[in-house]
Design an enzyme around this catalytic site. Sequence first.
Site, short mmCIF file in Angstrom:
data_model
loop_
_atom_site.label_atom_id
_atom_site.label_comp_id
_atom_site.label_asym_id
_atom_site.label_seq_id
_atom_site.Cartn_x
_atom_site.Cartn_y
_atom_site.Cartn_z
CB CYS A 64 -5.52 4.13 -5.21
SG CYS A 64 -3.95 2.04 -4.99
CB CYS A 123 -1.11 0.03 1.17
SG CYS A 123 -2.26 1.30 1.59
#
Length: 268
Positions: free
Chosen positions: A206, A73
Amino acid sequence: MKITFTKLSGAGNDFIVIDNRALAIHLTPLQINKLCTRRTGIGADGLILIEPSATFSFSMKYHNADGFLGSMCGNGGRCAVYFAFTIGIPAASGNAYTFEANGNRYDAWVLGEENVKLKMLAPQGFKENLDLEGEQCFALNTGSPHAIIYISDLDAVDVNKKGSAIRHRTDFFPDGTNVNFIEITSPNSLALRTFERGVEEETLACGTGAVAAALMSHKLGKISSTTVQVTVKSGDTLEVEFNESMDEVFLSGPAKIIYEGSFTIEGF
Ligand SMILES: N[C@@H](CCC[C@H](N)C(=O)O)C(=O)O
């Protein structure tokens, strides 16, 4: 057992971050899912445990909102570094941190107030012109798997409907994929909306998706610059910088503390 947490936002991608350097906290996927559920829990796109590392400043364990361990991530990594900086975890040197996540080494720099730059993995597995759900799709892995679709009117896309359909095309993506919808806005900028695997809906940003969008767009000649401004759903901008061979890739942008609190495990 009372657990203190800090909530951080990486350009709108939000995470519950917990200092677990004592390795005393053990949360089940169901507990993490309940903690990340909005309205009935704390609410977040993911939960990050900061754990000790023999070699680096810390180790990052990243769980998606569904409770399960996720792949890399990018925004979570930047938030983890900002958290480490604020609680005084020693840097590798100056403003530079190193950490491990999913067996990989990451380097990052706290650039100033609420801004973190993260060195990403070199991309892998470029795929072009996949015909999926009536869309021309592209795909690559930037630490997490990403599908990419170019759109002329990004506001008009039903990201949850289309994203969910493509995310579940296990004939093309055996482990599922994150799905990014991109509108090119200039030779060095693009706008991005992402459906995230493990959150199972559109998120406000993101990081690995922003990197995937910039690299694929440059490879396809849709973006000429090797420094790309990526505007995400929250309205924030992430910057992706890379060299032509794409083996040096950096992601920079905001990482902010938005809340501090505590919960009891028994409550979840
Ligand atoms: N929000 C992320 C991507 C997180 C990983 C992902 N949802 C997955 O496991 O597929 C980012 O900022 O990169």
